[in-house]
Scaffold this motif. Structure first.
Motif, PDB file in Angstrom:
ATOM      1  N   SER A 242     -71.332  -3.312  47.136  1.00  0.00           N
ATOM      2  CA  SER A 242     -70.076  -4.230  47.326  1.00  0.00           C
ATOM      3  C   SER A 242     -70.363  -5.052  46.242  1.00  0.00           C
ATOM      4  O   SER A 242     -69.606  -5.976  45.794  1.00  0.00           O
ATOM      5  N   GLY A 243     -71.715  -5.111  45.480  1.00  0.00           N
ATOM      6  CA  GLY A 243     -71.856  -5.923  44.499  1.00  0.00           C
ATOM      7  C   GLY A 243     -73.068  -7.067  44.635  1.00  0.00           C
ATOM      8  O   GLY A 243     -72.633  -7.745  45.560  1.00  0.00           O
ATOM      9  N   ASN A 244     -74.131  -7.095  43.737  1.00  0.00           N
ATOM     10  CA  ASN A 244     -75.374  -7.809  44.040  1.00  0.00           C
ATOM     11  C   ASN A 244     -75.119  -8.719  42.954  1.00  0.00           C
ATOM     12  O   ASN A 244     -75.468  -8.337  41.683  1.00  0.00           O
ATOM     13  N   VAL A 245     -75.051 -10.052  43.173  1.00  0.00           N
ATOM     14  CA  VAL A 245     -75.026 -11.398  42.103  1.00  0.00           C
ATOM     15  C   VAL A 245     -76.217 -11.962  42.168  1.00  0.00           C
ATOM     16  O   VAL A 245     -76.480 -12.431  43.319  1.00  0.00           O
ATOM     17  N   CYS A 246     -76.904 -12.183  41.457  1.00  0.00           N
ATOM     18  CA  CYS A 246     -78.035 -13.390  41.282  1.00  0.00           C
ATOM     19  C   CYS A 246     -77.618 -14.804  40.306  1.00  0.00           C
ATOM     20  O   CYS A 246     -77.004 -14.363  39.079  1.00  0.00           O
ATOM     21  N   ILE A 247     -77.575 -15.753  40.998  1.00  0.00           N
ATOM     22  CA  ILE A 247     -77.479 -16.905  40.177  1.00  0.00           C
ATOM     23  C   ILE A 247     -78.519 -17.744  39.868  1.00  0.00           C
ATOM     24  O   ILE A 247     -79.393 -18.082  40.816  1.00  0.00           O
ATOM     25  N   ILE A 248     -78.809 -17.925  38.705  1.00  0.00           N
ATOM     26  CA  ILE A 248     -79.914 -18.835  38.217  1.00  0.00           C
ATOM     27  C   ILE A 248     -79.484 -20.418  37.779  1.00  0.00           C
ATOM     28  O   ILE A 248     -78.574 -20.395  37.027  1.00  0.00           O
ATOM     29  N   GLY A 249     -80.017 -21.281  38.420  1.00  0.00           N
ATOM     30  CA  GLY A 249     -79.709 -22.595  37.988  1.00  0.00           C
ATOM     31  C   GLY A 249     -79.828 -23.526  39.004  1.00  0.00           C
ATOM     32  O   GLY A 249     -80.923 -23.329  39.789  1.00  0.00           O
ATOM     33  N   GLY A 250     -79.236 -24.865  39.025  1.00  0.00           N
ATOM     34  CA  GLY A 250     -79.664 -25.883  39.882  1.00  0.00           C
ATOM     35  C   GLY A 250     -80.607 -26.675  39.523  1.00  0.00           C
ATOM     36  O   GLY A 250     -81.623 -26.429  38.618  1.00  0.00           O
ATOM     37  N   SER A 251     -80.340 -28.053  39.876  1.00  0.00           N
ATOM     38  CA  SER A 251     -81.473 -28.966  39.333  1.00  0.00           C
ATOM     39  C   SER A 251     -81.297 -30.306  40.349  1.00  0.00           C
ATOM     40  O   SER A 251     -80.341 -30.206  41.040  1.00  0.00           O
ATOM     41  N   ARG A 252     -82.204 -31.222  40.357  1.00  0.00           N
ATOM     42  CA  ARG A 252     -82.132 -32.269  41.332  1.00  0.00           C
ATOM     43  C   ARG A 252     -80.910 -32.935  41.090  1.00  0.00           C
ATOM     44  O   ARG A 252     -80.488 -33.354  39.878  1.00  0.00           O
ATOM     45  N   GLY A 253     -80.061 -33.226  41.973  1.00  0.00           N
ATOM     46  CA  GLY A 253     -78.651 -33.841  41.805  1.00  0.00           C
ATOM     47  C   GLY A 253     -77.644 -32.836  41.504  1.00  0.00           C
ATOM     48  O   GLY A 253     -76.420 -33.309  41.513  1.00  0.00           O
ATOM     49  N   LEU A 254     -77.919 -31.411  41.057  1.00  0.00           N
ATOM     50  CA  LEU A 254     -76.912 -30.798  40.873  1.00  0.00           C
ATOM     51  C   LEU A 254     -77.345 -29.230  41.694  1.00  0.00           C
ATOM     52  O   LEU A 254     -77.482 -28.436  41.179  1.00  0.00           O
ATOM     53  N   THR A 255     -77.326 -29.483  42.875  1.00  0.00           N
ATOM     54  CA  THR A 255     -77.247 -28.468  43.911  1.00  0.00           C
ATOM     55  C   THR A 255     -76.125 -27.773  44.287  1.00  0.00           C
ATOM     56  O   THR A 255     -75.977 -26.610  44.758  1.00  0.00           O
ATOM     57  N   GLY A 256     -75.063 -28.574  44.427  1.00  0.00           N
ATOM     58  CA  GLY A 256     -73.813 -28.231  44.818  1.00  0.00           C
ATOM     59  C   GLY A 256     -73.274 -27.033  44.033  1.00  0.00           C
ATOM     60  O   GLY A 256     -72.531 -26.115  44.270  1.00  0.00           O
ATOM     61  N   ALA A 257     -73.446 -27.211  42.521  1.00  0.00           N
ATOM     62  CA  ALA A 257     -72.925 -26.123  41.685  1.00  0.00           C
ATOM     63  C   ALA A 257     -73.297 -24.700  41.949  1.00  0.00           C
ATOM     64  O   ALA A 257     -72.525 -23.896  42.040  1.00  0.00           O
ATOM     65  N   PRO A 258     -74.623 -24.219  42.065  1.00  0.00           N
ATOM     66  CA  PRO A 258     -75.011 -22.866  42.100  1.00  0.00           C
ATOM     67  C   PRO A 258     -74.484 -22.534  43.655  1.00  0.00           C
ATOM     68  O   PRO A 258     -74.356 -21.277  44.025  1.00  0.00           O
ATOM     69  N   ALA A 259     -74.531 -23.508  44.505  1.00  0.00           N
ATOM     70  CA  ALA A 259     -74.345 -23.131  45.896  1.00  0.00           C
ATOM     71  C   ALA A 259     -72.727 -22.651  45.939  1.00  0.00           C
ATOM     72  O   ALA A 259     -72.352 -21.648  46.469  1.00  0.00           O
ATOM     73  N   MET A 260     -71.834 -23.273  45.221  1.00  0.00           N
ATOM     74  CA  MET A 260     -70.472 -22.885  45.136  1.00  0.00           C
ATOM     75  C   MET A 260     -70.335 -21.759  44.522  1.00  0.00           C
ATOM     76  O   MET A 260     -69.371 -20.694  44.853  1.00  0.00           O
ATOM     77  N   THR A 261     -71.159 -21.622  43.470  1.00  0.00           N
ATOM     78  CA  THR A 261     -71.188 -20.265  42.613  1.00  0.00           C
ATOM     79  C   THR A 261     -71.475 -19.105  43.534  1.00  0.00           C
ATOM     80  O   THR A 261     -70.788 -17.973  43.490  1.00  0.00           O
ATOM     81  N   ALA A 262     -72.283 -19.415  44.372  1.00  0.00           N
ATOM     82  CA  ALA A 262     -72.801 -18.077  45.394  1.00  0.00           C
ATOM     83  C   ALA A 262     -71.855 -18.036  46.341  1.00  0.00           C
ATOM     84  O   ALA A 262     -71.337 -16.887  46.750  1.00  0.00           O
ATOM     85  N   LEU A 263     -71.214 -19.151  47.099  1.00  0.00           N
ATOM     86  CA  LEU A 263     -70.240 -18.912  48.086  1.00  0.00           C
ATOM     87  C   LEU A 263     -68.741 -18.173  47.432  1.00  0.00           C
ATOM     88  O   LEU A 263     -68.288 -17.292  48.040  1.00  0.00           O
ATOM     89  N   ALA A 264     -68.598 -18.550  46.239  1.00  0.00           N
ATOM     90  CA  ALA A 264     -67.406 -17.883  45.670  1.00  0.00           C
ATOM     91  C   ALA A 264     -67.765 -16.563  45.252  1.00  0.00           C
ATOM     92  O   ALA A 264     -66.613 -15.733  45.621  1.00  0.00           O
ATOM     93  N   ALA A 265     -68.813 -16.070  44.805  1.00  0.00           N
ATOM     94  CA  ALA A 265     -69.148 -14.677  44.630  1.00  0.00           C
ATOM     95  C   ALA A 265     -68.957 -13.866  45.715  1.00  0.00           C
ATOM     96  O   ALA A 265     -68.208 -12.874  45.726  1.00  0.00           O
ATOM     97  N   MET A 266     -69.323 -14.471  47.057  1.00  0.00           N
ATOM     98  CA  MET A 266     -69.507 -13.922  48.215  1.00  0.00           C
ATOM     99  C   MET A 266     -67.811 -13.881  49.021  1.00  0.00           C
ATOM    100  O   MET A 266     -67.545 -12.643  49.055  1.00  0.00           O
ATOM    101  N   ARG A 267     -67.371 -14.912  48.698  1.00  0.00           N
ATOM    102  CA  ARG A 267     -65.787 -14.787  48.927  1.00  0.00           C
ATOM    103  C   ARG A 267     -64.878 -13.759  48.343  1.00  0.00           C
ATOM    104  O   ARG A 267     -63.937 -13.462  48.721  1.00  0.00           O
ATOM    105  N   ALA A 268     -65.334 -13.552  46.953  1.00  0.00           N
ATOM    106  CA  ALA A 268     -64.900 -12.574  46.095  1.00  0.00           C
ATOM    107  C   ALA A 268     -65.220 -11.241  46.407  1.00  0.00           C
ATOM    108  O   ALA A 268     -64.886 -10.263  45.478  1.00  0.00           O
ATOM    109  N   GLY A 269     -66.156 -11.091  47.112  1.00  0.00           N
ATOM    110  CA  GLY A 269     -66.226  -9.572  47.541  1.00  0.00           C
ATOM    111  C   GLY A 269     -67.863  -9.117  47.317  1.00  0.00           C
ATOM    112  O   GLY A 269     -68.167  -8.232  47.521  1.00  0.00           O
TER     113      GLY A 269
END
Ligand SMILES: NC(=O)C1=CN([C@@H]2O[C@H](COP(=O)(O)OP(=O)(O)OC[C@H]3O[C@@H](n4cnc5c(N)ncnc54)[C@H](OP(=O)(O)O)[C@@H]3O)[C@@H](O)[C@H]2O)[C@@H](O)CC1
Ligand SMILES: Nc1ncnc2c1ncn2[C@@H]1O[C@H](COP(=O)(O)OP(=O)(O)O)[C@@H](O)[C@H]1O
Ligand SMILES: [K+]
Length: 505
Positions: A242-269
């Motif tokens: 179904s697709g294997n996506v790896c997200i590299i990022g995140g930093s103190r104060g910016l943890t929401g961004a990669p979390a949303m990228t991950a959730l969006a990738a999952m919700r997109a299949g």
């Protein structure tokens, strides 16, 4: 190569002229026949959008003016109160437009006078069309400013005067229209900002040009059909297929961004998603992302990825089908150095977003041109400005030129975000989003987009198709998220939640 089926072609001014010439010379369709149909179509648009009250036509000396004269005749014959104002003396008009003037019943056209616009219920802009070049010159410039200042709504014939039909650039005065009657096909400039803001609603008018013309358009709108190309899960699917996506990022104060990228990738299949983030932040991802894998990566002790993390990053992405680099990465110099080291070493399709883009500023070619797998860059105008080392206002003035330039330099597909998101291929081809999802104008929706595109690429879609499917699904999700209460309360998480509905429609 012709455009894919899911793209609706848009024409540059030169391509439209070529098609006109072909229709006239090869298909022996008379110019006055084309003008008649253009004028009739324009009259139809005016009748629908402004069914009563005085119609004031403002006509230039080219064929765009001629179209206006035809529409004025059609509306007068239908009993409408019509006035025609000429920007240049009648004898300066082209022969085709002059021929139409002779057929106009009722009061003769008069020289343009701004005061006459006051009595208009609707103004019809027939001053400049696809034959216009450069900034409007006198006397058109003054007339355009007067139409812009008038109270009555304006409808454009073919293109709002002052907007470059090929690029959407606006160098001088231009008219904001409520609608544009686009003859044969819409011109590119009606869909690219700032021109898009002047065009209003675009109504297409068939002027009887047959299929099979010479132009091979290199730009088009992304149509809903692109979603039919998205691979779907079936009985034999696995989480990996179904697709294997790896997200590299995140930093103190910016943890929401990669979390949303991950959730969006999952919700997109995507069936399998991993987040590689600074080790000290691992827990925050672990509690938020129940379905994702989390890999803690070397960091500076203060929550920023460290340049020494290259090998661990390459290990984390080893089974990925696509990688998204940059969400929440920060501008920390070590993290930026890591992004520069990682990008050329990822041997699967790569999406670079946010601070990952900032790491490439001014070094697009050196870092990306040697990549063997496709790359998608997803900048907004500020990030594209930094990549190309120009002011973001300059990018906004000439969006098409800059997105194509970045794609040519980097040999990557560049997604210039905005209401008119432009997806440029290194070849110069550009796919344009219709936009109209103001709910997306909120923090984090860019992270959602990079996750959706990552999922599409991980599913194995060809890169242009995957980027466009991502842009289209994201737009639809933004519209769906706004449906219950309007755009103002939408947050990026709502857009993620709306992705399955957007993708299944
Ligand atoms: N061809 C066809 O078969 C068909 C075409 N159709 C219609 O024709 C339109 C294209 O018509 P077009 O080519 O006559 O040019 P158009 O846009 O009316 O104006 C150009 C005139 O403006 C002038 N001008 C130029 N730039 C300027 C500037 N910056 N500032 C000031 N002036 C400027 C220039 O004069 P010049 O400066 O060269 O002296 C020229 O006289 C197209 O959009 C569609 O509506 C339909 O009827 C279907 C069949
Ligand atoms: N007015 C708007 N209409 C349509 N889409 C918009 C509008 N404003 C922003 N967007 C979209 O929202 C997303 C914002 O991305 P970005 O600027 O990177 O935000 P962030 O970094 O906060 O996630 C882009 O996909 C952009 O195209
Ligand atoms: K016009």
């Amino acid at each position: 190569m012709s455009l894919p089926r899911w793209m609706e072609p848009l024409l540059e001014a030169g391509e439209m002229r070529e098609i006109d010439r072909w229709a006239i010379n090869e298909r022996t369709i008379a110019v006055d026949e084309l003008m008649e149909r253009a004028g009739e179509g324009l009259a139809g648009v005016i009748s629908r959008r402004a069914p009563a009250g005085r119609v004031v036509f403002v006509c230039g000396k080219g064929n765009n003016g001629g179209d206006g004269i035809v529409a004025a005749r059609v509306l007068r014959q239908a009993g409408r109160d019509v006035e025609v104002l000429l920007v240049w003396p009648a004898e300066w008009m082209g022969s085709d437009a002059q021929a139409q003037l002779k057929k106009l019943p009722g009061a003769k056209p008069v020289a343009f006078e701004a005061g006459r616009l006051n009595k208009a219920q609707v103004i019809v802009d027939c001053v400049l069309g696809t034959g216009s070049s450069g900034k409007p010159r006198s006397p058109a410039d003054q007339v355009i400013s007067e139409m812009e200042a008038a109270k009555a709504p304006v409808i454009a014939a073919d293109v709002p005067s002052g907007v470059d039909a090929t690029t959407g650039e606006v160098e001088g005065p231009a008219v904001h229209c409520v609608a544009t009657a686009a003859f044969h096909r819409p011109k590119v400039g009606l869909w690219v900002r700032p021109g898009k803001e002047y065009a209003g609603e675009v109504d297409i008018v068939d002027i009887g040009i047959p299929r099979g013309g010479p132009a091979r358009p290199d730009a088009g709108l992304i149509g809903s059909g692109v979603l039919r190309e998205v691979p779907r899960r079936g009985a034999t699917s696995t989480k990996f297929s179904s697709g294997n996506v790896c997200i590299i990022g995140g930093s103190r104060g910016l943890t929401g961004a990669p979390a949303m990228t991950a959730l969006a990738a999952m919700r997109a299949g995507a069936g399998y998603v991993t987040v590689g983030a600074p080790a000290s932040l691992e827990l925050s991802f672990t509690v938020r992302l129940l379905e994702a894998m989390v890999v803690g990566l070397p960091e500076d002790g203060d929550g920023h990825l460290d340049a020494s993390g290259l090998e661990p990053v390459l290990k984390a992405v080893v089974r990925a089908d696509a990688v998204v680099l940059g969400p929440g990465l920060s501008k920390n110099p070590q993290s930026q150095a890591l992004a520069r080291a990682v990008a050329p070493r990822i041997d699967v399709p790569l999406v670079v977003d946010a601070d990952g883009l900032n790491a490439l500023a001014g070094q697009l070619e050196e870092i990306l041109a040697g990549r063997r797998w496709p790359t998608v860059l997803t900048p907004h105008a500020g990030e594209l400005g930094r990549l190309l080392e120009v002011d973001s206002a300059e990018v906004e003035r000439s969006r098409l030129r800059h997105v194509r330039e970045a794609a040519a330099i980097s040999k990557a597909f560049v997604v210039l975000k905005g209401d008119d998101t432009l997806v440029a291929a290194p070849s110069g081809r550009v796919a344009i989003s219709r936009g109209r999802a103001p709910g997306l104008a909120t923090a984090g929706t860019g992270d959602v987009l990079s996750g959706v595109i990552g999922a599409m690429l991980a599913k194995g879609m060809p890169v242009a198709q995957g980027a466009c499917a991502g842009v289209y699904a994201h737009l639809r999700a933004g519209q769906i998220a706004a449906a219950p209460h309007g755009p103002d309360g939408v947050i990026a998480s709502d857009v993620i939640a709306s992705l399955p509905a957007a993708l299944s429609a």
